[in-house]
Write a protein that holds these residues in place. Sequence first.
Motif, short mmCIF file in Angstrom:
data_model
loop_
_atom_site.label_atom_id
_atom_site.label_comp_id
_atom_site.label_asym_id
_atom_site.label_seq_id
_atom_site.Cartn_x
_atom_site.Cartn_y
_atom_site.Cartn_z
N PHE A 264 12.88 -2.01 6.80
CA PHE A 264 11.74 -1.42 7.50
C PHE A 264 12.25 -0.66 8.72
CE2 PHE A 264 8.42 -1.31 10.71
CZ PHE A 264 7.34 -0.84 9.98
N GLY A 269 8.80 3.53 7.92
CA GLY A 269 8.13 2.43 7.25
C GLY A 269 9.07 1.75 6.27
N GLY A 320 5.24 4.29 10.74
CA GLY A 320 5.56 2.90 10.47
C GLY A 320 4.94 1.94 11.46
N THR A 323 1.59 0.23 10.46
CA THR A 323 1.62 -0.55 9.22
C THR A 323 0.53 -1.62 9.24
OG1 THR A 323 3.97 -0.14 8.87
CG2 THR A 323 3.04 -2.12 7.85
N THR A 392 -0.20 2.18 5.70
CA THR A 392 -0.27 2.56 7.11
C THR A 392 -1.53 3.36 7.35
OG1 THR A 392 0.88 3.70 8.92
CG2 THR A 392 1.19 4.60 6.71
#
Length: 706
Positions: A264, A269, A320, A323, A392
């Motif tokens: 990650f 992401g 990201g 998320t 996301t």
Amino acid sequence: MTITDLDLTPGSSADGAAVHPLSSLSSTEFERIRDLVTAWPDFTATTRFAYVGLEEPHKAEVLAWQAGDGALPDRRARVMLLDMATGRSTDSLLSITTGEQLSTLELDGSHGQLPVLIEEFEAVGEIASADAGWVAALAARGLTVDEVVCVPLSAGFYDFEEEKGRRILRVLAFRQDYPEDHPWAHPVDGLSAYVDASARIVTRLIDAAPLAIPATSGNFDDPALQGEPLSTLKPIVITQPEGPSFTVDGEFVSWANWNFQVGFDVREGLVLRQLSFDDKGVARPVIYRASINEMLVPYGDPSPVRFWQNYFDTGEYLFGRFTNSLELGCDCVGEIHYFDATMADELGNPTVIQNGICMHEEDFGTLWKHSDMFTGSNETRRSRRLVISFFTTVGNYDYGFYWYLYLDGTIECEAKLTGILFTSSYPGLDENGADYPYASEVAPGLGGPYHQHLFSARLDMTVDGIANAVEEVDAVRVPIGPGNEHGNAFTKRITRIASEKESGRLADASVGRAWHVINTSATNAMGRPTGYVLLPQQSPVLLADPSSSIAKRAEFATKALFVTQYDPAEKYAAGDFVHQNPGGDGITAYIAGDRPLDGEDVVLWHTFGPTHFPRPEDWPVMPTDYAKFTLKPYGFFDRNPALNVPASAGSGSHAGAGASDAAGGHCAHEGAGAAHAGHGGHGAGVSLSGPELLEGGHAGHAPHGA
């Protein structure tokens, strides 16, 4: 915890255990990075962490270490800092293990700026509300600042003199009638403010002709708008009585013949690393690293307050960090394994999104099947796939990214798009009775501007090793003539992509265009190169004019494919610093050297995604749309690699079956009879694996519309 509490040798964790060079940064490592950086002499009380991520070692270092021919690489981090008071921006590398500050670059803004901070997003409403021109423009529309929400958006680059050297956001307004009212239904069109987030001033106000504010409701979560609940749906139960077929050790996963690492990054992401396929006991590499490295959402409305709407959700917003925390039964169904997503907040503190990544198996229908008219053999194998996904929420849109691994060696990546349209007021018919050409009317007086979602997948390939090449393969019609007297012949044309400047390619459905990644030194049983084929989804690339600002900033999106030689510094298709970048970075710079690609360590940059002409059915919340690409083995194996999928018992009864056949193997029936017109009497196991339900909690919202 202080720096002195940690005694880290290179490549080790706080407890002294070895850390894999590609492992995601841990909370302990984020704490160490924070403590190191905040001790730097130029760190101030107004300095914020714009990005913190793992600086991955060179691929050659990692492969040498794994082969036992090199040392364990140092653990390093990349840290981007923004001083909110002065706008000073820096990009630094540091060693997590030694604490050394390895390098620092101060940005002057000429090649873009650091990503937009949440703190900057949150300040925009206050800045606009304090501007007399903004207040007056709202008043002229019968509104006060308390009746609208400000939506801050990335600025793009238009070479406006007053914006040079400034961190600019552009602002649109939406009326909100009460706290639970979804404001996307009520755009205050014809009005926009340009805001300097550091100086906290409005640099320009665009007050065009006011348009009527739509009165429709966008409250999709209101039972009164939803209507009577559908009552005829029966439960679907998905069970695996013996548990899942995969095994997990930290971030490392084994499933069927697949082995890989789940990672990650706050910018990209979900990241998949070192995917390999076990072929008769030999682990054969396919992809070294796979991610969605950029996502461009260009809008097609040229109106005075919307011409600049082009968002890079990865490079400008770090998607990201938004998320979702996924919820069993809503976002993920079945026997689930979750991975948490760990990142640094803008103060450098570690933040953990629980259940940020979901992994599970799904039945996928027929893997292979044949009922033979000569031998009486009647064989069916059931397919399944491993799903690794995350969602996301970037402002109004929700994006899911799903990587699928199949038993036959196929890899797919699918983007799922849902959420709420970024809306406008719909002008209606012009004086000639023509519809507005740049938006759809999705509700009375409410427009859905035309736009695209262009995802860039970065695929760092290692097909049987790093000596790879890329061939473009087209279907070719053979003219009637000698050797083809009846005109039925067709063949294929193979074009080897020799260098980077010729690698920009378009998909072409008329010739079934595909791109084969082959190994130039490994061959299969037929003596031909082993390979994988990239099968694109046929959809338009960037539709903006080639001379436009957005085309210069996003050359990657003008083609479906670019290919480059591997360089660890070349991470992002639009470049490292996308916010207010004038163009010329990313793919444009990467291919400038025109490096050779034949037998090299190659990276594929694949652009895919839908062009969206919104429908009334997309309002007030959009049913999920899909876009994907596929990688299939092509000569990688000597035969069907899924011949060894084990048997499963067929179930002839549907009533009371409840759950799927857990084995996912095959149904075999001896003596099924010879020639037959149909498929009678075979027992295919019942397997129900319904689609993911798209709801559930999320970690936060970036206040922009993608």
